[in-house]
Structure formats: C-alpha cells, structure tokens
Design a protein around this motif. Structure first.
Motif, PDB file in Angstrom:
ATOM      1  N   LEU A   1      -7.344 -12.088   0.276  1.00  0.00           N
ATOM      2  CA  LEU A   1      -7.893 -11.415   1.450  1.00  0.00           C
ATOM      3  C   LEU A   1      -8.073  -9.915   1.243  1.00  0.00           C
ATOM      4  N   HIS A   2      -7.112  -9.261   0.581  1.00  0.00           N
ATOM      5  CA  HIS A   2      -7.131  -7.802   0.505  1.00  0.00           C
ATOM      6  C   HIS A   2      -7.045  -7.277  -0.924  1.00  0.00           C
ATOM      7  N   GLY A   3      -7.351  -8.145  -1.897  1.00  0.00           N
ATOM      8  CA  GLY A   3      -7.232  -7.748  -3.296  1.00  0.00           C
ATOM      9  C   GLY A   3      -8.024  -6.491  -3.628  1.00  0.00           C
ATOM     10  N   ALA A   4      -9.261  -6.427  -3.167  1.00  0.00           N
ATOM     11  CA  ALA A   4     -10.119  -5.293  -3.530  1.00  0.00           C
ATOM     12  C   ALA A   4      -9.512  -3.986  -3.019  1.00  0.00           C
ATOM     13  N   GLU A   5      -9.031  -4.006  -1.777  1.00  0.00           N
ATOM     14  CA  GLU A   5      -8.436  -2.796  -1.195  1.00  0.00           C
ATOM     15  C   GLU A   5      -7.162  -2.382  -1.948  1.00  0.00           C
ATOM     16  N   ILE A   6      -6.342  -3.369  -2.270  1.00  0.00           N
ATOM     17  CA  ILE A   6      -5.086  -3.077  -2.972  1.00  0.00           C
ATOM     18  C   ILE A   6      -5.356  -2.543  -4.376  1.00  0.00           C
ATOM     19  N   LEU A   7      -6.322  -3.149  -5.066  1.00  0.00           N
ATOM     20  CA  LEU A   7      -6.630  -2.694  -6.421  1.00  0.00           C
ATOM     21  C   LEU A   7      -7.241  -1.288  -6.408  1.00  0.00           C
ATOM     22  N   ALA A   8      -8.021  -0.996  -5.366  1.00  0.00           N
ATOM     23  CA  ALA A   8      -8.609   0.353  -5.265  1.00  0.00           C
ATOM     24  C   ALA A   8      -7.504   1.388  -5.036  1.00  0.00           C
ATOM     25  N   LYS A   9      -6.568   1.049  -4.179  1.00  0.00           N
ATOM     26  CA  LYS A   9      -5.428   1.944  -3.920  1.00  0.00           C
ATOM     27  C   LYS A   9      -4.626   2.168  -5.209  1.00  0.00           C
ATOM     28  N   ALA A  10      -4.436   1.098  -5.957  1.00  0.00           N
ATOM     29  CA  ALA A  10      -3.687   1.203  -7.214  1.00  0.00           C
ATOM     30  C   ALA A  10      -4.403   2.144  -8.186  1.00  0.00           C
TER      31      ALA A  10
ATOM     32  N   LEU B   1       0.838  -1.208   0.000  1.00  0.00           N
ATOM     33  CA  LEU B   1       0.000   0.000   0.000  1.00  0.00           C
ATOM     34  C   LEU B   1       0.871   1.255   0.000  1.00  0.00           C
ATOM     35  N   GLU B   2       1.955   1.219   0.764  1.00  0.00           N
ATOM     36  CA  GLU B   2       2.859   2.378   0.790  1.00  0.00           C
ATOM     37  C   GLU B   2       3.530   2.572  -0.583  1.00  0.00           C
ATOM     38  N   ALA B   3       3.964   1.480  -1.183  1.00  0.00           N
ATOM     39  CA  ALA B   3       4.601   1.579  -2.504  1.00  0.00           C
ATOM     40  C   ALA B   3       3.634   2.195  -3.512  1.00  0.00           C
ATOM     41  N   LEU B   4       2.380   1.757  -3.475  1.00  0.00           N
ATOM     42  CA  LEU B   4       1.381   2.289  -4.416  1.00  0.00           C
ATOM     43  C   LEU B   4       1.164   3.780  -4.169  1.00  0.00           C
ATOM     44  N   SER B   5       1.111   4.147  -2.879  1.00  0.00           N
ATOM     45  CA  SER B   5       0.844   5.560  -2.589  1.00  0.00           C
ATOM     46  C   SER B   5       2.034   6.422  -3.026  1.00  0.00           C
ATOM     47  N   LEU B   6       3.204   5.805  -3.210  1.00  0.00           N
ATOM     48  CA  LEU B   6       4.366   6.536  -3.736  1.00  0.00           C
ATOM     49  C   LEU B   6       4.464   6.425  -5.262  1.00  0.00           C
ATOM     50  N   GLY B   7       3.433   5.842  -5.868  1.00  0.00           N
ATOM     51  CA  GLY B   7       3.383   5.778  -7.337  1.00  0.00           C
ATOM     52  C   GLY B   7       4.178   4.633  -7.944  1.00  0.00           C
ATOM     53  N   LYS B   8       4.529   3.651  -7.119  1.00  0.00           N
ATOM     54  CA  LYS B   8       5.259   2.507  -7.670  1.00  0.00           C
ATOM     55  C   LYS B   8       4.260   1.417  -8.080  1.00  0.00           C
ATOM     56  N   HIS B   9       4.579   0.756  -9.178  1.00  0.00           N
ATOM     57  CA  HIS B   9       3.737  -0.338  -9.641  1.00  0.00           C
ATOM     58  C   HIS B   9       4.129  -1.617  -8.918  1.00  0.00           C
ATOM     59  N   VAL B  10       3.194  -2.562  -8.869  1.00  0.00           N
ATOM     60  CA  VAL B  10       3.432  -3.758  -8.078  1.00  0.00           C
ATOM     61  C   VAL B  10       3.129  -5.015  -8.894  1.00  0.00           C
TER      62      VAL B  10
ATOM     63  N   ARG C   1      -3.141   5.557  -9.889  1.00  0.00           N
ATOM     64  CA  ARG C   1      -2.817   5.278 -11.292  1.00  0.00           C
ATOM     65  C   ARG C   1      -1.643   4.308 -11.422  1.00  0.00           C
ATOM     66  N   CYS C   2      -1.689   3.291 -10.594  1.00  0.00           N
ATOM     67  CA  CYS C   2      -0.617   2.294 -10.638  1.00  0.00           C
ATOM     68  C   CYS C   2      -1.158   0.955 -11.114  1.00  0.00           C
ATOM     69  N   ASP C   3      -0.271   0.158 -11.671  1.00  0.00           N
ATOM     70  CA  ASP C   3      -0.610  -1.221 -12.017  1.00  0.00           C
ATOM     71  C   ASP C   3      -0.369  -2.133 -10.820  1.00  0.00           C
ATOM     72  N   VAL C   4      -1.285  -3.074 -10.609  1.00  0.00           N
ATOM     73  CA  VAL C   4      -1.014  -4.216  -9.732  1.00  0.00           C
ATOM     74  C   VAL C   4      -1.324  -5.471 -10.541  1.00  0.00           C
ATOM     75  N   LEU C   5      -0.315  -6.262 -10.814  1.00  0.00           N
ATOM     76  CA  LEU C   5      -0.533  -7.490 -11.597  1.00  0.00           C
ATOM     77  C   LEU C   5      -0.142  -8.693 -10.748  1.00  0.00           C
ATOM     78  N   TYR C   6      -0.864  -9.797 -10.907  1.00  0.00           N
ATOM     79  CA  TYR C   6      -0.682 -10.930  -9.982  1.00  0.00           C
ATOM     80  C   TYR C   6      -0.921 -12.267 -10.656  1.00  0.00           C
ATOM     81  N   GLU C   7      -0.475 -12.369 -11.916  1.00  0.00           N
ATOM     82  CA  GLU C   7      -0.636 -13.617 -12.678  1.00  0.00           C
ATOM     83  C   GLU C   7      -0.075 -14.824 -11.916  1.00  0.00           C
ATOM     84  N   ALA C   8       1.060 -14.638 -11.241  1.00  0.00           N
ATOM     85  CA  ALA C   8       1.725 -15.773 -10.588  1.00  0.00           C
ATOM     86  C   ALA C   8       1.009 -16.238  -9.333  1.00  0.00           C
TER      87      ALA C   8
END
Lengths: 428, 428
Positions: free
Chosen positions: B110-119, B91-100, B123-130
C-alpha cells in the motif's frame, strides 16, 4: 560518471550473449548503475572470422595483454574458458586493479581461493555467478539470501548434458549409448563427453557451491565423483518401478561442522521436488536449518541464460565502483574444513545383485548385511528373465559408506553372488 | 566496530524467530559483518506475558517510541504487522536516520513507494525480503539476480493457506468448506480467512513482485483479485481429468512495456513446474527474455523461514553500514506504468456450462464464441449426472479478457444456457 569500460575475453556462444545483453539492455543497465557500460575490447582467436553478431572490427584483438593491460578498462569479463593461461590473465588483471567477472567453473573450482585472495589484496571484485547453473542466481542466494542461516544440505542437478541423457533414458526406455549419440548430434554433449558423463563437471560446480554454502574451502579433490556411463536402462526401469527417478546428483552435506561432498547417480523418490527436473534444466535444492527446504530451477547453460548471470555480476561490480566499495565482499570461506570419513558418510542404498537361484541364498546375503550392521528397508527376489539365476533388489536403511563397501567386499568372496549389477545412493 | 543495535517491533511468531536466529547464529553473523548484532529493545503488547523464549525483561517495552527514538538503535526490524500505526513508526524511524527491515507486505503493497522515497531522502535502507514468499529470496533474485534481464512474466503461488486447501481438495477429493475447517484447526488458516481465500494477501504480494520485476510502481488497485471460495470439488476433478491442477496463481505479465497483474484460481498444465508445488509451500516462476524459465521454491511462511529472510536483510544493512553506503540501492521503479486494458489481456480459458440437453444447443453456444472471435481448443459435451441437462466443457485458445466477458454476457440472455458453472484462466 564516465562510461565503465569492459574487456571481454572470448567471443564464443556466451561472449556473444554478453555483447547482445549489454547492447540490447543498455538503457536499462544505465538507469540502474548510473553510467553507460561499454564493451571496449574483445579477445578473439581469429579477427577475420565471420560472426553472427555485428561488432566493430577495431574492438577485436588477438592479443590478450592488450586487454589485460589496457589503461582504460575497468572490468574484465572472462568467457574464454581454460585454466592455466586464463588464470595468468586474471591474476595479472587483478594486480592491475581490474575487477573480474568470470563464468569459468574449472578455474574457480581449482584456483578459486588463490584468485579471491589476490582480489582481496588489490581491493578488486571477482564475481562468478555464471560458473554454476547458468542463469540461476544460486551463488547470490547462498551468499546473501541465506547469510543468516546454517545450510546443512545442497543437492544439485548441475550438469544439463547428463540430465538430458538420464531424462531421455527414463522417458523413452532408451540405452545410454543411443541417447549419448543423439545428444552429441543435437549439440547437448561434446564429441568427447568425458567431463560431463563422468561427473567431473558436476564435481567442479559442487566444489564451488559447497565452499559458499558451508563457508569452508572445499577443494576439488575432496569431492568423490562417479558418472553415469555405466547406468543401464534396466537400472532406470527398476528405479521407476520402485517409485524413483535416477538423477546425477551433486550432494554436499554438513553435520556438526563435518562435511562431505560427492557426485553420483542417485535414486530420488518421485515426490522429491528435484526428481521432476527434466531435460537440460538444472536445479539446486538447498536445505537450511532455519529456512527448511528450498529449490532453485532454471536453464543451466546456453548463450543468453549464462550471459544474464554474467551481466548481473557486471551490474554489481559497476554499482560497487560507483559506491567505491569494490573488493569488500569479505571472506566467503572462514570456517575450518573438516571432512567426514567414509564411516561418517551415511545414506540409503539400492543394490541389484545377480545370484545363484537355490535355497538359502537370500539368507546368506542378508546375513552379510547383518554382519556389518546394515539394516534393510526392502528386499525383493525374482527370477532373472535372461539367465538361470535370481535377481535380488535391496534398499537399505541409512548405512555408512564404509559399511556398504565392506558388504560389497564380502560379496566378492561369496560364490552365490554372481554379480553386483548396480549400487546407487538413495535420496528423498 | 561497535555493536550494531537493533530495535525489534513485535515478538510474535516471526519476532521470536528473529531473536532465535540472531542469538543462535551470532558468531557466524559477526564473522560476516565484522561486528556483533545486538537486539537492544523489543516492543511487546504486554511485558508480563509468559513467552517461549528467554529474553531479559529490561529489553521489553510496551512503548513503540522508546524504540523508534532510541538514540543508540541503528536498525528497526518491524514484524508487528498492521498498516497505519506501523507506517507512522517507520516513517519517523527513517526521518531519524534509522534503517528498516520489514516483513510487512500489506504496508509495502500500500505505501511502499512513499516509504522508499522517505528512505532515499534520509539515505536509509529499507529491505523487505520477508514480505513475499517467506524464506525464498525472491526479492533479491528479481532486483539483483535478474538486473540484466527483461522479465516478462511472474507467476506465483504466494499464499500457503490457499495452496494447502487446493492441494488437499485435489489429493483427497474433499470440499472447500471441509478443508478450510481443517486448515483452521491446524493453524494454517485464520479464524477470519477472507484475506487469504479471497486472494487479497496474494494480490499484495504480487503488487510488490511486479513493481520489482517490471521496475514500475504497480499499485494494489491495479491488481485484479479473485479467490478460491467458490472453487468446487467438481472443478478440481475436471481439471485433473484434463491434465491440469487448479492453483491460486498471481500472474504478472509484460508485453511491449504494457503490464497486467492479477490473482485468480488457474488451471495449470501438470507438466508445468509450478503445478507440482503442493501444501503450504510457495513458489515463484519467473520468465525472463534472456534467462528463460526459472522457478524458486520454498516455505512461504513460518517462524524460522521468515526470520531467515529478515536476518539476511539485517546482514545486508549492517554490511552497508560498515561500508557507509546505506540508502544507495537506487530507484527500483523507474519505468512509467502502462496497464493493459481488458482487450489486451489474453489467455486461454476453461468454461464449464450447464445447458439444455436438446438438439442444436452446442451449435448455438459455439456460435457465441465465434461471434466474439474466440476460437476453441477443445469442446466436450456429456450428460450431467445429477440433472436432466448436459454439461459442456470448453477450453479456448488465447482470447482477450474482454471477449470472454462479452461471451459470458451473451450467455445470460441465452435460454439454453442454464448456468455458467465455472470459468478459469488456463496456463502452461
């Protein structure tokens, strides 16, 4: 955002599917892309023909240029097939800044590089997921899913007609001719089945897959193609008895950046995942250095499966439109192409020979293999039930294509070999 | 373009694979994305530990914040696992504009919805194919490949440990306890195997897949999970004898926008493509209204397969960076979630009962099914070889989960039913 307008070239089976999905899933599509997607104009051969889909007659036209040059159309969806005319329409559409979604494997296999270069020049998207393996998103998988890996092998059952025929022959012990006739009656095979049964359709699809998987421009003439029209029910019986299924496989291989691409009936070990792909289903097995074994399975043809891939491409184009990033997917084929020679192409082989039934024959035959340094995994000699001669079944270890050709050449001048009944590549 | 700088959180098995692929395929990756990708900093627990990969000691740090707050790092790749701390870092990385890019299924379930909303907010990407099924690009397939379709069923073998155990039990007739012990020795199962064998790991993955497939925010608590720890070798023997394989399946279903998601040992007809997925392999079977049956198969875990997916996500983030379109993938879960009740969840069931061996017993038992309107597909009664009682094996037609629970409740008060030995869902 204003609606995105689509010009549809062709309203056959797949075109009808595209209309059904775009209209039936309009709400979902709009939520995903942020604007309505409208089918503005549809090219048909005969406007007055009755159709099993309701579409406003104003939208139909018999003039392709009315669509290609339509000022409000953003995306051309091409499902009419054919090569020369279709290429002309697509190139013109691209030069007018229209994006293109196509299901046309023939066109992409023959002129893909030229079309993609034109698209690049005009900053347009050309997407063609539906051109290979219908509803299976294999192009996306190769380009995006495996962008980080080095793919070394692609094996595909990419032609449903031939897989249907071979499956029926295997399951019912039927002959090629009988099953082909039945497939034609069911609409699984064309009246002129040449393109399917001689492996040409599969070769076109393998041209596309190997270009994407190996990131080199593979041309159709680089693909050696052999079909299933000479497969006998005895061949399939032997395959099964030895623990194999006979499948028409497209096989693309890479080793130290040298590649080979071919289509041929292949004996596949029953434990291999592709051996149990039956009927009209398609599957593409991909081996990557990092990811290892993977396989992608689904319907290879049909109205709605193929239309699913086309509309998914349409969604991708519209998302790019919204972001202003069309035509930036980058080069797919940036590696120099180096083809393997026949000396470098290696696999196991199955051979079925009819030979004279007398002492010393097996020794002479196995000596030929030894002379060309082909070593043998298994040899079985048995009487031929229908002739006063013996049958010899041989499975080799890995051998070069060139060496096997030399062995076969030598057999021609060997009087004890009456006939080389069958030669198949072996996998798995 | 300047190099894209990556901060890697974690250098265990998968982290090592990420370094290997990014370094080994640098030239290919650079050609695809147009700029070098550099691993700038790596979080480790102990800088001085010896490793089986060569990495400059300057790049290692034991302080996560040095990476999260590093001014030059563009993308965080998280492969450390864990939930609370990891969430804080992301969450901190996203708030600093870093992609994840993350492989963390627990966190995303557990927290996907919250993390994706923060992203989205930053305006950040969060990708989690793995995070699901290792090297199989199933998330891309659901989101992009099937963007045009309406998925109605997802069935997954998404846990390699349990599939290994069930495969061994099936192929060797071994007991659960013996195979678990062997799997632990081979490193296929953890010392504390609870999360795998009780179906919790699979439930997390099904939370992610069903959210994407049905475009509704499915929560982990919506997924009913049952594991394999009570599966006996007799159960597997019966399954095989009846033409089934017993598999731990995640099953997500949708009907008229009502959904259900569960994980349970399931009897799968041998002819179903997912029945022959063996060993540590994973597979996800997807049914779409338009595309029909599809299946995606590959390695579900391991250093390089998982790293393949992570680096493919990294490539996607870097392409977006170049185009300036990060954080615009749009909402994935825009549909209201409506869960099926137990009355609405329907499937076939297999039951194995130990009953008194006397006249009229079968009539009383089948009457219970009739009372709750459960109709039966097949019934087999036979003597129990080890006890002076009979065994009854029943396969029902489609019945609601609620009705089966009522039947089982009734059996408790029925003195002729000594024991309900096993109850399994049946598919295919």
């Amino acid at each position: 955002m204003r609606p995105v307008k689509v010009g549809l070239l062709g309203l056959g089976t797949v075109g009808t599917g595209v209309v059904r999905i775009v209209e039936g899933h309009q709400e979902d599509l709009q939520t995903q892309v942020g604007s309505p997607i409208m089918i503005e104009k549809v090219l048909v051969q005969n406007k007055s023909k009755s159709r099993n889909i309701s579409i406003s007659p104003d939208k139909l036209t018999e003039d392709p240029w009315e669509i290609i040059r339509h000022p409000e159309i953003d995306v051309i969806v091409e499902v009419m097939g054919g090569i020369e005319h279709t290429k002309e329409y697509i190139l013109e559409a691209l030069s007018l800044g229209k994006h293109v979604v196509t299901a046309n494997k023939d066109l992409m296999a023959l002129h893909g590089a030229e079309i993609l270069a034109k698209a690049q020049e005009h900053r347009c998207d050309v997407l063609y997921e539906a051109s290979v393996a219908g509803g299976i998103p294999i192009i996306r998988t190769l380009v995006e899913g495996f962008s980080s890996d080095r793919i070394t092998k692609i094996m595909g059952i990419v032609n449903g007609t031939t897989n249907y025929i071979l499956t029926k022959m295997s399951q019912e012990g039927a002959s090629y001719a009988d099953v082909l006739k039945e497939a034609q009656e069911l609409g699984y095979a064309e009246a002129d089945p040449t393109s399917d049964v001689e492996g040409l359709d599969a070769a076109r699809k393998m041209t596309i897959l190997s270009t994407l998987g190996f990131r080199s421009n593979v041309a159709l003439e680089d693909v050696s193609a052999q079909g299933i029209s000479s497969v006998s029910k005895e061949d399939i019986l032997y395959a099964k008895r030895l623990g194999y299924e006979l499948k028409l496989l497209g096989i693309a291989e890479r080793q130290d950046d040298q590649i080979s691409v071919s289509v041929q009936p292949t004996m596949v070990k029953k434990s291999h995942p592709i051996a149990s792909v039956n009927g009209v289903f398609n599957a593409v097995y991909v081996y990557g250095e990092a990811v290892g074994e993977t396989m992608f399975y689904g319907a290879g043809a049909g109205e709605l499966p193929t239309a699913t891939s086309i509309v998914a491409d349409l969604v991708a184009v519209v998302k790019n439109l919204k972001l202003g990033v069309n035509g930036k997917q980058g080069a797919v084929a940036y590696k120099e192409k180096k083809l393997k020679t026949d000396e470098q192409i290696s696999s196991k082989y199955f051979l079925l020979l009819h030979v004279a039934d007398r002492a010393g024959v097996l020794a002479r035959i196995t000596q030929v293999f030894a002379d060309f340094e082909v070593s043998l995994e298994s040899v079985l000699q048995q009487p031929n039930p229908s002739n006063p001669e013996a049958e010899i079944i041989i499975i080799t270890h890995d051998a070069s294509k060139a060496a096997i050709q030399k062995v076969l050449g030598e057999f021609k001048s060997l009087d004890v070999v009456h006939k080389v009944k069958s030669v198949y590549r072996v996998e798995g």
